[in-house]
Design an enzyme around this catalytic site. Sequence first.
Site, PDB file in Angstrom:
ATOM      1  N   SER A 115       0.872  -1.180   0.000  1.00  0.00           N
ATOM      2  CA  SER A 115       0.000   0.000   0.000  1.00  0.00           C
ATOM      3  C   SER A 115       0.907   1.227   0.000  1.00  0.00           C
ATOM      4  O   SER A 115       2.079   1.139   0.389  1.00  0.00           O
ATOM      5  CB  SER A 115      -0.847  -0.020   1.277  1.00  0.00           C
TER       6      SER A 115
ATOM      7  N   TYR B 173      -1.951  -0.454  10.756  1.00  0.00           N
ATOM      8  CA  TYR B 173      -1.992  -0.843   9.335  1.00  0.00           C
ATOM      9  C   TYR B 173      -0.681  -0.439   8.655  1.00  0.00           C
ATOM     10  O   TYR B 173      -0.081  -1.216   7.910  1.00  0.00           O
ATOM     11  CB  TYR B 173      -3.195  -0.190   8.660  1.00  0.00           C
TER      12      TYR B 173
HETATM   13  P1  NDP Z   1     -11.203  -6.192   0.051  1.00  0.00           P
HETATM   14  O1  NDP Z   1     -11.685  -6.119   1.467  1.00  0.00           O
HETATM   15  O2  NDP Z   1     -12.177  -5.986  -1.044  1.00  0.00           O
HETATM   16  O3  NDP Z   1     -10.457  -7.577  -0.186  1.00  0.00           O
HETATM   17  C1  NDP Z   1      -9.645  -8.175   0.782  1.00  0.00           C
HETATM   18  C2  NDP Z   1      -9.482  -9.626   0.423  1.00  0.00           C
HETATM   19  O4  NDP Z   1      -8.619 -10.233   1.394  1.00  0.00           O
HETATM   20  C3  NDP Z   1     -10.790 -10.388   0.444  1.00  0.00           C
HETATM   21  O5  NDP Z   1     -10.834 -11.233  -0.670  1.00  0.00           O
HETATM   22  C4  NDP Z   1     -10.714 -11.204   1.718  1.00  0.00           C
HETATM   23  O6  NDP Z   1     -11.360 -12.439   1.551  1.00  0.00           O
HETATM   24  C5  NDP Z   1      -9.220 -11.436   1.850  1.00  0.00           C
HETATM   25  N1  NDP Z   1      -8.805 -11.742   3.198  1.00  0.00           N
HETATM   26  C6  NDP Z   1      -8.825 -10.936   4.288  1.00  0.00           C
HETATM   27  N2  NDP Z   1      -8.368 -11.599   5.360  1.00  0.00           N
HETATM   28  C7  NDP Z   1      -8.056 -12.852   4.933  1.00  0.00           C
HETATM   29  C8  NDP Z   1      -7.540 -14.024   5.560  1.00  0.00           C
HETATM   30  N3  NDP Z   1      -7.237 -14.030   6.865  1.00  0.00           N
HETATM   31  N4  NDP Z   1      -7.339 -15.121   4.810  1.00  0.00           N
HETATM   32  C9  NDP Z   1      -7.642 -15.127   3.508  1.00  0.00           C
HETATM   33  N5  NDP Z   1      -8.128 -14.060   2.856  1.00  0.00           N
HETATM   34  C10 NDP Z   1      -8.340 -12.945   3.562  1.00  0.00           C
HETATM   35  O7  NDP Z   1     -10.039  -5.137  -0.029  1.00  0.00           O
HETATM   36  P2  NDP Z   1      -8.916  -4.825  -1.144  1.00  0.00           P
HETATM   37  O8  NDP Z   1      -9.170  -5.527  -2.396  1.00  0.00           O
HETATM   38  O9  NDP Z   1      -8.782  -3.360  -1.131  1.00  0.00           O
HETATM   39  O10 NDP Z   1      -7.634  -5.428  -0.419  1.00  0.00           O
HETATM   40  C11 NDP Z   1      -6.670  -6.237  -1.068  1.00  0.00           C
HETATM   41  C12 NDP Z   1      -5.285  -5.819  -0.626  1.00  0.00           C
HETATM   42  O11 NDP Z   1      -5.036  -4.498  -1.092  1.00  0.00           O
HETATM   43  C13 NDP Z   1      -5.083  -5.773   0.880  1.00  0.00           C
HETATM   44  O12 NDP Z   1      -3.811  -6.321   1.176  1.00  0.00           O
HETATM   45  C14 NDP Z   1      -5.122  -4.291   1.200  1.00  0.00           C
HETATM   46  O13 NDP Z   1      -4.403  -3.982   2.361  1.00  0.00           O
HETATM   47  C15 NDP Z   1      -4.481  -3.729  -0.051  1.00  0.00           C
HETATM   48  N6  NDP Z   1      -4.734  -2.297  -0.321  1.00  0.00           N
HETATM   49  C16 NDP Z   1      -6.013  -1.809  -0.468  1.00  0.00           C
HETATM   50  C17 NDP Z   1      -6.221  -0.459  -0.737  1.00  0.00           C
HETATM   51  C18 NDP Z   1      -7.598   0.115  -0.856  1.00  0.00           C
HETATM   52  O14 NDP Z   1      -7.792   1.331  -0.684  1.00  0.00           O
HETATM   53  N7  NDP Z   1      -8.612  -0.665  -1.172  1.00  0.00           N
HETATM   54  C19 NDP Z   1      -5.100   0.456  -0.906  1.00  0.00           C
HETATM   55  C20 NDP Z   1      -3.811  -0.159  -0.748  1.00  0.00           C
HETATM   56  C21 NDP Z   1      -3.655  -1.475  -0.476  1.00  0.00           C
HETATM   57  P3  NDP Z   1     -12.273 -13.190   2.626  1.00  0.00           P
HETATM   58  O15 NDP Z   1     -12.860 -12.149   3.530  1.00  0.00           O
HETATM   59  O16 NDP Z   1     -13.282 -13.908   1.784  1.00  0.00           O
HETATM   60  O17 NDP Z   1     -11.336 -14.128   3.310  1.00  0.00           O
END
Ligand code: NDP
Length: 243
Positions: free
Chosen positions: A135, A148
């Site tokens: 990020s 975070y």
């Molecule tokens: P979402 O919440 O849409 O997606 C997060 C994903 O991570 C989901 O598919 C969720 O699946 C999965 N996840 C969370 N915890 C677990 C776990 N313990 N085991 C397996 N899967 C897990 O958010 P984003 O798409 O935004 O996030 C994706 C990545 O991008 C993250 O690492 C986030 O920190 C990063 N990011 C996001 C930004 C933003 O503004 N959106 C900016 C910068 C970075 P499920 O709940 O089904 O397990």
Amino acid sequence: MKKSLVVITGASSGFGAEIAKLFNQAGFPLLLLGRRVEKIEALPLNFDNVLIEQVDVTDYQAFETSIRKAEDVYGPVDLLINNAGVMLLGNVLNQDPAEWQTMLNTNVMGVLNGMQIVLPAMKKRKHGTIINMSSLAGKKTFTNHAAYVASKFGVHGLSETIREEVSGSNVRVSLVAPGAAETELLTHVTDQGALTDYQAWKESMGGITLDPVHVAESVKFIYDMPQEVTIREIDIAATAQDA
Ligand code: NDP
């Protein structure tokens, strides 16, 4: 040419779902991981060469078992995208430490788990790529993001360390560092004050942040480079994002 296995963690929403769509359209066999598998099953994909496993990335055993199962069908993993992550905004003065632990376990331990599971075979084959989703909060600070930020600085630090360590084995380690984007990330925040501040910041940038499709395109661009070329990091944010 037969395409190699791509593993995507956190494929149920946001960036992970978009990355899955892009690699699926390009014909790669996929292992898609997440806890909410019903959301992965509902994605608009061609499921002919897609394996879906309910895996929490903090569970090393389950993570490894799912990868070995996919490798038995599709051959060795050539690309692991450690995308799963959580952002629980809050101020350290009053945030529940359990939220810090969840972020560190998922965002840091989950990434380390994935890397240890696939790296030995990649090193042996002298081929493979790992792309870690960090990020902009992995390089600079944001109010109410302390834990975070700690987790994402961790992702930056471990990725660059391991990139150096495996570079001699022709294995690539890359980072994508997005700014604020339109995903489900904010839906897990429990601190209403922190959420209100974030929404106000977003409104100040015009209300719409980055479309996750472009993050998926960045991941694909990194992978599509020849194996002897590593894009070490892509920082990508909405043009209107000021911070
Ligand atoms: P979402 O919440 O849409 O997606 C997060 C994903 O991570 C989901 O598919 C969720 O699946 C999965 N996840 C969370 N915890 C677990 C776990 N313990 N085991 C397996 N899967 C897990 O958010 P984003 O798409 O935004 O996030 C994706 C990545 O991008 C993250 O690492 C986030 O920190 C990063 N990011 C996001 C930004 C933003 O503004 N959106 C900016 C910068 C970075 P499920 O709940 O089904 O397990």
